[in-house]
Design an enzyme around this catalytic site. Structure first.
Site, PDB file in Angstrom:
ATOM      1  N   ALA A  10      52.354  41.889  37.347  1.00 54.38           N
ATOM      2  CA  ALA A  10      52.696  43.152  36.605  1.00 54.38           C
ATOM      3  C   ALA A  10      51.865  43.366  35.750  1.00 54.38           C
ATOM      4  O   ALA A  10      51.825  44.101  35.187  1.00 54.38           O
ATOM      5  CB  ALA A  10      53.770  43.461  35.930  1.00 54.38           C
ATOM      6  N   GLY A  11      50.509  42.350  35.756  1.00 55.14           N
ATOM      7  CA  GLY A  11      50.279  42.185  34.811  1.00 55.14           C
ATOM      8  C   GLY A  11      48.533  43.190  35.035  1.00 55.14           C
ATOM      9  O   GLY A  11      48.801  43.572  36.426  1.00 55.14           O
ATOM     10  N   ASP A 150      33.011  34.704  42.271  1.00 57.65           N
ATOM     11  CA  ASP A 150      31.633  34.684  42.353  1.00 57.65           C
ATOM     12  C   ASP A 150      30.674  34.886  43.571  1.00 57.65           C
ATOM     13  O   ASP A 150      29.574  35.472  43.160  1.00 57.65           O
ATOM     14  CB  ASP A 150      31.892  33.174  42.234  1.00 57.65           C
ATOM     15  CG  ASP A 150      32.202  32.964  40.610  1.00 57.65           C
ATOM     16  OD1 ASP A 150      32.594  33.217  39.322  1.00 57.65           O
ATOM     17  OD2 ASP A 150      32.991  31.581  40.665  1.00 57.65           O
ATOM     18  N   HIS A 178      34.120  27.352  38.207  1.00 56.13           N
ATOM     19  CA  HIS A 178      34.269  28.655  38.122  1.00 56.13           C
ATOM     20  C   HIS A 178      35.234  29.760  36.507  1.00 56.13           C
ATOM     21  O   HIS A 178      35.606  29.929  36.034  1.00 56.13           O
ATOM     22  CB  HIS A 178      35.782  29.400  38.617  1.00 56.13           C
ATOM     23  CG  HIS A 178      36.764  30.889  38.851  1.00 56.13           C
ATOM     24  ND1 HIS A 178      35.696  32.146  39.547  1.00 56.13           N
ATOM     25  CD2 HIS A 178      37.411  31.019  38.275  1.00 56.13           C
ATOM     26  CE1 HIS A 178      36.134  32.967  39.268  1.00 56.13           C
ATOM     27  NE2 HIS A 178      37.256  33.206  38.702  1.00 56.13           N
TER      28      HIS A 178
END
Length: 328
Positions: A10-11, A150, A178
């Site tokens: 839900a983010g 990336d 990352h």
């Protein structure tokens, strides 16, 4: 049958990622887990006319059902940094979230492919690895740090300065990690080859390493890269699915993995990176996950300098994740 579970559905990343996964016709069950709003997201997506059944799973009580029999688990869960919060505060919160999800996955779907998006990936991937080791179910071939954003950015940014470049077909290998200086774009190895000046290489490297800052600035502090990260996550998920379900061969994507995932080729890379346990490297995917780790390849002098800086930072990043689990 192929079940995918999204933890943090839900983010800001989870919702667009779940939408893209619902459109994937290889997926038959999409399980959405979050501590809030999962039922609403699931209900919305369930109206899309693709094969995947969508189920909602709310809070810790429903996490085991979300993960049970999952073939692939994607974790974008976490909290954004808030005013007054130090980076160490943020790490402790997100590391705790990832540890809890990893513990549940180790019990309920120990053979699932684990795709970790939650930052800092350089530390969260070792956290998942250590948790799986503690549960006796660790398979380094199946745990991936998703560094695809990336790669996506690099192709797009090269096309921004070279109009003849096709951003879809152009591939820029990214090694290292990352975050910021741990991201090492190998612009000398672009395929198809692209001629770049020294100034262009340095400018592109800086932009690829800190591309996320552009989004944060443009959103005026109201968010970070969510839509592009969702696309990158869906792309890597599809690569894993194509290799494992369809049996497609020759799929190579950079990912932050344990170099022991390939006992034959991993040690050669470890020799180049001062023995690091985890490293982003071009990975050939197969039915069990990591099929082959590809060599870093020949580097320019500038890339060698970048790699040296990345290795130093990665040592502490990786150890931070390992220590977090060990010191519980």
């Amino acid at each position: 049958m192929f079940k995918v579970t999204v933890c943090g559905a839900a983010g800001g990343i989870g919702q667009p990622l779940s939408l893209l996964l619902k459109l994937n016709t290889d997926i038959t069950h999409l399980a959405l887990y979050d501590i809030v709003n999962a039922p609403g997201v699931a209900a919305d997506l369930s109206h899309i006319n693709t094969p995947a059944k969508v189920t909602a799973h709310l809070k810790d009580a429903e996490l085991p059902n979300a993960l049970a029999d999952a073939d692939l688990v994607i974790i974008p869960a976490g909290v954004p940094r808030k005013p007054g919060m130090t980076r160490d505060d943020l790490f402790k919160i997100n590391a705790g979230i990832i540890r809890g999800l990893a513990q549940a996955a180790a019990v309920n779907c120990p053979k699932a492919f684990m795709l970790i998006i939650s930052n800092p990936v350089n530390s969260t991937v070792p956290i998942v690895a250590e948790v799986f080791k503690a549960h006796g179910v660790y398979d380094p071939r199946r745990i991936f740090g998703v560094t695809t954003l990336d790669v996506v950015r690099a192709s797009r940014f090269v096309a921004d300065i070279k109009s003849s470049v096709d951003p879809i077909s152009t591939r820029v290998p990214i090694v290292g990690g990352h975050s910021g200086p741990t991201i090492v774009p190998l612009l000398s190895q672009i395929q198809p080859p692209v001629e770049l000046t020294t100034e262009e290489i340095k400018a592109l490297t800086q932009r690829i390493q800190y591309g996320g800052d552009e989004v944060v600035k443009a959103k005026d502090g109201a968010g970070s890269a969510t839509l592009s990260m969702a696309q990158a996550g869906a792309r890597f998920a599809q690569a894993v699915i194509s290799a494992s379900v369809r049996g497609t061969t020759g799929i190579v994507e950079p990912s932050f993995v344990a170099l022991t995932a390939d006992p034959k080729n991993g040690p050669a890379v470890q020799g180049q990176v001062d023995g690091l346990a985890h490293f982003a490297v071009p990975v050939e995917l197969g039915k069990n996950g990591v099929e082959k780790i590809h060599p870093i390849g020949p580097l320019s002098d500038y890339e060698k300098e970048l790699l040296s800086v990345a290795v130093k930072d990665l040592k502490s990043n990786i150890q931070k994740g390992v220590d977090f689990v060990a010191n519980l």
